[in-house]
Scaffold this active site. Structure first.
Site, short mmCIF file in Angstrom:
data_model
loop_
_atom_site.label_atom_id
_atom_site.label_comp_id
_atom_site.label_asym_id
_atom_site.label_seq_id
_atom_site.Cartn_x
_atom_site.Cartn_y
_atom_site.Cartn_z
N ASN A 123 0.70 -1.39 -0.09
CA ASN A 123 -0.18 -0.23 0.32
C ASN A 123 0.73 1.41 -0.24
O ASN A 123 2.20 1.03 0.49
CB ASN A 123 -0.75 0.02 1.21
CG ASN A 123 -2.10 -1.06 1.00
OD1 ASN A 123 -2.07 -1.75 0.23
ND2 ASN A 123 -2.56 -1.65 2.37
N ASP A 125 -0.47 4.44 0.87
CA ASP A 125 -1.46 5.24 1.34
C ASP A 125 -0.92 6.06 2.90
O ASP A 125 -1.77 6.77 3.86
CB ASP A 125 -2.81 4.71 1.38
CG ASP A 125 -2.69 2.92 2.82
OD1 ASP A 125 -3.30 2.35 2.32
OD2 ASP A 125 -1.52 3.14 3.46
N HIS A 140 6.05 -0.95 -2.75
CA HIS A 140 5.17 0.10 -3.57
C HIS A 140 5.55 1.89 -3.22
O HIS A 140 5.18 2.47 -4.43
CB HIS A 140 4.06 -0.26 -4.37
CG HIS A 140 4.25 -1.94 -4.60
ND1 HIS A 140 3.08 -2.25 -4.53
CD2 HIS A 140 4.40 -2.58 -4.77
CE1 HIS A 140 2.50 -3.35 -5.57
NE2 HIS A 140 4.27 -3.85 -5.07
N CYS A 151 19.21 9.64 -7.66
CA CYS A 151 19.93 9.18 -6.78
C CYS A 151 19.21 8.41 -5.77
O CYS A 151 20.47 8.05 -4.68
CB CYS A 151 21.12 10.59 -5.47
SG CYS A 151 19.41 11.25 -4.75
N CYS A 171 16.33 17.46 -8.59
CA CYS A 171 16.68 17.02 -7.22
C CYS A 171 17.61 17.64 -6.70
O CYS A 171 18.79 18.18 -7.19
CB CYS A 171 17.31 15.49 -7.33
SG CYS A 171 18.20 15.21 -5.73
N THR A 212 -4.77 -9.06 0.73
CA THR A 212 -4.02 -8.92 -0.87
C THR A 212 -4.82 -10.23 -1.79
O THR A 212 -5.39 -11.15 -1.23
CB THR A 212 -2.61 -8.87 -0.94
OG1 THR A 212 -2.13 -8.99 -1.45
CG2 THR A 212 -1.75 -10.60 -0.22
N PRO A 238 -11.65 -11.57 3.53
CA PRO A 238 -12.35 -12.29 3.97
C PRO A 238 -12.99 -13.43 2.15
O PRO A 238 -13.92 -13.99 2.21
CB PRO A 238 -13.33 -10.82 3.60
CG PRO A 238 -12.65 -10.31 3.10
CD PRO A 238 -11.18 -10.28 3.30
N1 APR Z 1 -10.31 -7.05 5.14
C1 APR Z 1 -8.83 -7.64 4.40
N2 APR Z 1 -8.91 -7.95 3.16
C2 APR Z 1 -10.01 -7.51 2.17
C3 APR Z 1 -11.16 -6.67 2.87
C4 APR Z 1 -10.77 -6.15 4.16
N3 APR Z 1 -11.81 -5.46 4.57
N4 APR Z 1 -11.85 -6.29 1.65
C5 APR Z 1 -11.35 -6.74 0.85
N5 APR Z 1 -10.34 -8.07 0.99
C6 APR Z 1 -8.88 -8.85 0.03
C7 APR Z 1 -9.92 -8.54 -1.19
O1 APR Z 1 -10.64 -10.14 -1.04
C8 APR Z 1 -8.48 -9.16 -2.12
O2 APR Z 1 -8.03 -10.28 -1.64
O3 APR Z 1 -7.80 -7.53 -0.08
C9 APR Z 1 -7.76 -8.34 -1.16
C10 APR Z 1 -7.19 -6.63 -2.01
O4 APR Z 1 -6.52 -7.56 -3.19
P1 APR Z 1 -6.00 -6.44 -4.45
O5 APR Z 1 -7.13 -5.51 -4.76
O6 APR Z 1 -5.65 -7.53 -5.88
O7 APR Z 1 -4.75 -5.27 -4.46
P2 APR Z 1 -3.12 -5.66 -3.59
O8 APR Z 1 -3.38 -7.31 -3.73
O9 APR Z 1 -2.67 -5.00 -2.67
O10 APR Z 1 -2.69 -5.29 -5.72
C11 APR Z 1 -1.36 -4.93 -5.38
O11 APR Z 1 -1.59 -4.15 -8.12
O12 APR Z 1 -2.22 -2.95 -8.94
C12 APR Z 1 -1.38 -3.41 -8.00
O13 APR Z 1 0.68 -1.75 -7.42
C13 APR Z 1 -1.33 -2.15 -6.59
O14 APR Z 1 -0.51 -2.93 -4.61
C14 APR Z 1 -0.97 -3.12 -5.65
C15 APR Z 1 -1.12 -4.01 -6.40
#
Ligand code: APR
Length: 275
Positions: A123, A125, A140, A151, A171, A212, A238
């Site tokens: 993330n 964020d 990321h 640099c 820079c 993830t 979930p």
């Molecule tokens: N709590 C926990 N997990 C959750 C929740 C929740 N409240 N709501 C959704 N999820 C889960 C979803 O089921 C899904 O498996 O979070 C996951 C989100 O997956 P992605 O949207 O693919 O996010 P991520 O895995 O972080 O993506 C990886 O992809 O687009 C690029 O750079 C971006 O860092 C990102 C990378």
């Protein structure tokens, strides 16, 4: 933007599995967490994939974002200062207003109690940092920071004078081109953070994965690396992900509630062990 805590009822079997996950964490030598966009959903930031995902809604962005930046950094900066892409505008608004949720706080507390050694997040964020996590690896990047392509120095966004008439900003250290710290599609992960991620993964005998889809590399490789070396993986989500079929303990539920319960179980184990 307030925190949303989806109504979630713990079944007895899930509660017992969280108890076993807490024992696994307490028995481990070095626990590393890996988080993704799902952990910030309860802070009002949409995920990328799956239900309500940005890419689900707008389609995946072009995979050569970084090459486009290198071809015309001034244009990329104008887009950054005044986003025209609907997903970029939406994301910028939510990122600026979001606050850490119970999931971020539980992970910071697990670190505070030395139950967690490091946290790798996909993330951008800044919410883990705001929640107080110290050994944080933002693989990321971080949307509040800028980074020099020459640099590698990072700057707080406000630290550089961004003049829209003279883009891209340069820079102050090496006169290199400065871009947002966020790693774009097609951009190599900065070596400093990647090296530290591999160091933590190599030390880990337990990985706590939360929120993830485990689809984007190199981050998605880390849990498999821990499993390959005989370690354990605890997954909080979930929905099932690419990892679930191999995970050691699957804790099916929202990050805020499940990680808070996991923290409570770790604390209860500690309290029992001192009596
Ligand atoms: N709590 C926990 N997990 C959750 C929740 C929740 N409240 N709501 C959704 N999820 C889960 C979803 O089921 C899904 O498996 O979070 C996951 C989100 O997956 P992605 O949207 O693919 O996010 P991520 O895995 O972080 O993506 C990886 O992809 O687009 C690029 O750079 C971006 O860092 C990102 C990378």
């Amino acid at each position: 933007m307030g925190e949303t805590t989806p109504d979630f009822a713990f079944t007895e079997s899930l509660d017992a599995e969280i108890g076993r996950a807490a024992e696994t964490i307490e028995g481990a030598g070095h626990v590393v967490a890996l988080t993704g966009a799902g952990l910030s959903v309860e802070s009002g930031i949409p995920p990328f994939r799956g239900p309500g995902g940005l890419w689900t809604k707008y389609g995946e962005p072009p995979l050569d974002g970084f090459q486009r930046f290198l071809r015309d950094p001034a244009r990329a900066w104008r887009e950054r200062l005044e986003p025209t892409e609907p997903w970029a505008r939406g994301l910028a608004e939510t990122l600026g207003a979001a606050k850490p949720n119970a999931g971020h706080r539980a992970l910071a507390a697990l670190e505070e109690r030395d139950a967690l050694g490091a946290l790798i997040t996909q993330n951008i964020d800044d919410l883990h940092r705001q929640a107080g996590t110290r050994n944080l690896l933002e693989i990321h990047g971080n949307f509040t920071l800028l980074r020099c392509l020459g640099c590698g120095t990072r700057f707080e966004s406000g630290a550089l004078d961004i003049d829209p008439e003279h883009l891209p900003p340069r820079c102050p250290e090496c006169d290199g081109v400065v871009k947002g710290d966020t790693v774009q599609f097609g951009e190599p992960i900065p070596q400093d953070v990647l090296r530290r991620c591999y160091e933590e993964v190599e030390r880990a005998d337990c990985m706590l994965v939360a929120g993830t889809s485990a689809t984007v590399y190199p981050a998605a490789e880390f849990p498999f690396e821990v499993l390959r070396r005989g370690g354990t993986v605890i997954e909080v989500n979930p929905l099932e992900s690419e990892l679930t079929r191999l995970t050691t303990r699957f804790l099916q539920g929202p990050g805020g509630a499940v990680l808070t319960r996991l923290l409570e179980k770790v604390e209860a184990l500690r309290a029992r062990s001192v009596h």
